[in-house]
Structure formats: structure tokens, C-alpha cells
Write a protein that holds these residues in place. Sequence first.
Motif, mmCIF file in Angstrom:
data_model
loop_
_atom_site.group_PDB
_atom_site.id
_atom_site.type_symbol
_atom_site.label_atom_id
_atom_site.label_comp_id
_atom_site.label_asym_id
_atom_site.label_seq_id
_atom_site.Cartn_x
_atom_site.Cartn_y
_atom_site.Cartn_z
ATOM 1 N N ARG A 1 2.514 10.276 2.008
ATOM 2 C CA ARG A 1 1.903 11.196 1.046
ATOM 3 C C ARG A 1 0.380 11.223 1.166
ATOM 4 O O ARG A 1 -0.245 12.206 0.796
ATOM 5 N N SER B 1 -1.741 6.204 -6.621
ATOM 6 C CA SER B 1 -0.655 6.732 -5.801
ATOM 7 C C SER B 1 0.224 5.602 -5.262
ATOM 8 O O SER B 1 1.453 5.698 -5.251
ATOM 9 N N LEU B 2 -0.406 4.524 -4.818
ATOM 10 C CA LEU B 2 0.342 3.380 -4.305
ATOM 11 C C LEU B 2 1.172 2.725 -5.417
ATOM 12 O O LEU B 2 2.342 2.390 -5.214
ATOM 13 N N GLU C 1 2.326 4.231 -8.049
ATOM 14 C CA GLU C 1 3.435 5.159 -8.306
ATOM 15 C C GLU C 1 4.536 5.011 -7.261
ATOM 16 O O GLU C 1 5.719 5.075 -7.591
ATOM 17 N N CYS C 2 4.155 4.801 -6.001
ATOM 18 C CA CYS C 2 5.158 4.587 -4.938
ATOM 19 C C CYS C 2 5.995 3.337 -5.226
ATOM 20 O O CYS C 2 7.210 3.360 -5.063
ATOM 21 N N LYS D 1 8.451 4.176 -8.020
ATOM 22 C CA LYS D 1 9.609 4.964 -7.563
ATOM 23 C C LYS D 1 10.565 4.126 -6.737
ATOM 24 O O LYS D 1 11.777 4.278 -6.839
ATOM 25 N N ALA D 2 10.021 3.264 -5.892
ATOM 26 C CA ALA D 2 10.866 2.431 -5.032
ATOM 27 C C ALA D 2 11.641 1.383 -5.812
ATOM 28 O O ALA D 2 12.769 1.045 -5.480
#
Length: 186
Positions: free
Chosen positions: A2, A173-174, A176-177, A180-181
Amino acid sequence: TRMPQLEVRLEELPSEEQIKRLRYGSLDLAMISPTPMDLRGLAVRTVERSDSVIAIPADWPFANRTELHLAELKDYPFVLTPFERSPASRSAFFNACFNAGFTPKVVQEATQTNTRLNFVSAGIGAAIVTETARYTQYHRVRFLSIVDQRDETLKWELSIVWQPRGVSRALRSLIECFGKASGDLE
């Protein structure tokens, strides 16, 4: 993917060192396992939870089984993480063994999981590792579930930690990753 302009550099450091560097601003994000550290003022998010399992040499008598009681290991040697590197995990394991009626005989210590598993493969002793270690391919190592683990005593967690003030777009962003994971573990 992303954010292709983002460079992620991973460093292997003890949890305490990561938190120290995070507080001094020389680290953006820490990934720690449970320790009795002071995390006040920091944001913490659990990203993995796992049971612990026993890794044993393939030639031990119960290596063909899928589970065992800790008491069955009372006469066998162990390879453990040094206390100073993982006091909470080591104390939890010793307490579980005491509750099973014995004191584990520690014959070797090693910080890294892969080193402990290499010792197991060489027949030196059993090691307690996270369940995710089952997915590794170690020659002559069997992984057995611990029947006694009905409570939270031998659970393992991995958390990410960061300074909540001034979070950059890239770090957000990291984070958020990771969210999600890992799904909803909170």
C-alpha cells in the motif's frame, strides 16, 4: 504494497531495549512479548495470541502422541529462555510445572526459539515454544499440546507498542495493517 515509498527495517532486540529506544525516539514501533515493563504513556495493541506447546526430541517415548500432561516430563531435561530475557514467560512455565508436582531440570538456556528447537533436535531436552512453531520444519522435533493448559498460565502474546503522540501517516498505516492482519484480539 500500500505504501511502496515506505522503508521498513526490522531489528531483533530484546523487549526492554525496544521500549527504551521507542521512548528515546530512535524506534517507531516495538514488537514485544509480555514482560513486566512499564508501558505507561505508550499505545499498546495485541496482535497475536497463542498457546504454548512442548517441543520434544522425536526419539522420546511419547513423541508419537499429540498431547501430554506436564507431569509426564518431570524426569526429562529442558532447554529454556534465560530468566532475564523473559521473566514473565519463564515464571509462568515454572509455576505450571510446580502445579504439576515438579521442578523442571534446566540443562541449557537459549534466547531464540530456533536455537532452542535446534537443541531439541539434537536431543538435549524439551522446550516450551509458541504454538506457531508447529509450522516450522525442524528435523527430529515433535510438538505436543499441553493438557494442563486449561487456564491462561501458558498463553503467549505479541503486542505492538508506539508513542501515541505525533504518529506519522506511514506509522499509522503500518499499525492499521497489523490491526487488519490480527483481527479483533482486544
